[in-house]
Design a protein around this motif. Sequence first.
Motif, PDB file in Angstrom:
ATOM      1  N   GLY A  19      34.111  46.912  38.145  1.00  8.29           N
ATOM      2  CA  GLY A  19      33.639  48.280  37.899  1.00  8.29           C
ATOM      3  C   GLY A  19      32.416  48.286  37.001  1.00  8.29           C
ATOM      4  N   PRO A  20      31.997  49.483  36.584  1.00 13.47           N
ATOM      5  CA  PRO A  20      30.846  49.578  35.681  1.00 13.47           C
ATOM      6  C   PRO A  20      31.198  49.062  34.288  1.00 13.47           C
ATOM      7  CG  PRO A  20      31.754  51.768  36.157  1.00 13.47           C
ATOM      8  CD  PRO A  20      32.550  50.793  36.965  1.00 13.47           C
ATOM      9  N   ARG A  22      32.099  48.972  30.520  1.00 16.62           N
ATOM     10  CA  ARG A  22      32.797  49.946  29.685  1.00 16.62           C
ATOM     11  C   ARG A  22      32.081  50.044  28.337  1.00 16.62           C
ATOM     12  NH1 ARG A  22      38.958  47.529  30.226  1.00 16.62           N
ATOM     13  NH2 ARG A  22      38.334  46.683  28.205  1.00 16.62           N
ATOM     14  N   HIS A  27      34.377  44.979  31.623  1.00 18.37           N
ATOM     15  CA  HIS A  27      34.392  45.703  32.894  1.00 18.37           C
ATOM     16  C   HIS A  27      35.829  45.825  33.360  1.00 18.37           C
ATOM     17  CE1 HIS A  27      30.434  43.929  32.496  1.00 18.37           C
ATOM     18  NE2 HIS A  27      29.972  44.786  33.389  1.00 18.37           N
ATOM     19  N   ASP A  28      36.171  47.003  33.914  1.00 17.39           N
ATOM     20  CA  ASP A  28      37.478  47.120  34.562  1.00 17.39           C
ATOM     21  C   ASP A  28      37.428  46.318  35.860  1.00 17.39           C
ATOM     22  OD1 ASP A  28      38.963  48.608  32.768  1.00 17.39           O
ATOM     23  OD2 ASP A  28      38.048  50.487  33.441  1.00 17.39           O
ATOM     24  N   THR A 160      44.544  43.789  36.311  1.00 12.82           N
ATOM     25  CA  THR A 160      43.741  44.998  36.136  1.00 12.82           C
ATOM     26  C   THR A 160      43.379  45.114  34.652  1.00 12.82           C
ATOM     27  OG1 THR A 160      45.773  46.270  35.992  1.00 12.82           O
ATOM     28  CG2 THR A 160      44.686  46.235  38.133  1.00 12.82           C
ATOM     29  N   ASP A 196      25.486  43.733  35.909  1.00 19.75           N
ATOM     30  CA  ASP A 196      25.091  45.071  35.428  1.00 19.75           C
ATOM     31  C   ASP A 196      23.656  45.388  35.831  1.00 19.75           C
ATOM     32  OD1 ASP A 196      27.540  45.436  34.271  1.00 19.75           O
ATOM     33  OD2 ASP A 196      26.901  44.738  32.292  1.00 19.75           O
ATOM     34  N   PRO A 203      30.884  51.132  41.596  1.00 18.90           N
ATOM     35  CA  PRO A 203      32.010  52.061  41.685  1.00 18.90           C
ATOM     36  C   PRO A 203      33.247  51.494  40.982  1.00 18.90           C
ATOM     37  CG  PRO A 203      31.779  50.846  43.737  1.00 18.90           C
ATOM     38  CD  PRO A 203      30.679  50.361  42.825  1.00 18.90           C
ATOM     39  N   GLU A 204      34.262  52.333  40.792  1.00 16.60           N
ATOM     40  CA  GLU A 204      35.528  51.848  40.211  1.00 16.60           C
ATOM     41  C   GLU A 204      36.138  50.803  41.161  1.00 16.60           C
ATOM     42  OE1 GLU A 204      36.717  52.388  37.273  1.00 16.60           O
ATOM     43  OE2 GLU A 204      34.999  53.690  36.873  1.00 16.60           O
ATOM     44  N   PRO A 205      36.724  49.756  40.611  1.00 17.41           N
ATOM     45  CA  PRO A 205      37.272  48.701  41.481  1.00 17.41           C
ATOM     46  C   PRO A 205      38.567  49.132  42.171  1.00 17.41           C
ATOM     47  CG  PRO A 205      37.760  48.236  39.179  1.00 17.41           C
ATOM     48  CD  PRO A 205      36.908  49.466  39.192  1.00 17.41           C
ATOM     49  N   ARG A 206      38.740  48.723  43.414  1.00 16.36           N
ATOM     50  CA  ARG A 206      39.940  49.075  44.190  1.00 16.36           C
ATOM     51  C   ARG A 206      40.524  47.843  44.848  1.00 16.36           C
ATOM     52  NH1 ARG A 206      40.338  54.118  44.095  1.00 16.36           N
ATOM     53  NH2 ARG A 206      38.540  55.491  44.182  1.00 16.36           N
TER      54      ARG A 206
END
Length: 308
Positions: A19-20, A22, A27-28, A160, A196, A203-206
């Motif tokens: 993810g982006p 933090r 990062h998440d 996570t 980065d 986007p948020e990680p899935r």
Amino acid sequence: MTAVTVRVPAKVNLQLAVGPAREDGYHDLVNVFHAVSLFDEVTVTAAGPRAVTGFARLTVEGEPYAYTAEVPLDDTNLAARAARLLARETGSGGPIDIHLRKRIPVAGGMAGGSADAAGALVACNTFWRAGLSPDDLLALAAELGSDVAFPLVGRTAVGTGRGELLTPVSSVGRYHWVFALSGKGLSTGRVFAEYDRLRPDAPEPREDTALMSALASGDARALGAALSNDLEAAALSLRPDLDATLQAGRAAGALGVIVSGSGPTCAFLAADEAAAGRVAAALRESGHCERTVTAYGDVEGAVVVPQG
Ligand code: C5P
């Protein structure tokens, strides 16, 4: 008890969704860890005579491909920090010697340093009879680094948060891997910083459902097609030469091809053990890979080796 040895596995990431950045700079992640049969051994003994006083004295030996000369032997080593943290938290223990026997490549994106820290936690907990539970050890591991908790549990798990909050994944069957090793390590922090720069709009990680069903059914071909690593472009940006290594593995018939974690190790999934041998030989012949090592997954996490 005069010595305790703990065996810890390397990991490869089957999915690494980032993810982006933090507020805290981390990062998440959705980080699907998979433990493979490349093991380090961490041995703890009571401190021998030493020239310089210190809590943990480190020594290291290992396979030539593990580049053990790069291992810090001072108290910045994550295994030494793990021993100090456990002593501080439990009020047990005294000065020790830690010997690392390395098969996991150093700074290779296979979490070798984190595995050694996980091994040191289990070894010290046993050696000092400190009595910490598996959950206590996981909590200390998460303080030490994002990848330290996973080698305690092994097998296949989704991480996570920073990667330290683990949920086991049901995975059937055995997967055969070839790893192309590189003499020059990559710093994880540098690769995330490059990520980065390249992906300011991440986007948020899935979690990838195709990957999860491949693991649940034990389908190596589907798993190969589903492997993904958001850090790959950043690793390739810093190490463009790795692209030729990935291509060579693809041409050799690997079912899946990926940079392992933050690199520079490249991972190739093969259909079976014989195919792994063929992919490894083709990689070496290609001239785009210094060394290869084969391994299978998944494997168990940290275990105390019986003294023989
Ligand atoms: O947690 P660990 O010390 O292993 O992380 C090493 C570096 O990798 C961090 O300093 C950070 O730059 C980066 N990192 C990150 N997000 C994560 C895990 C690691 O940005 N989830």
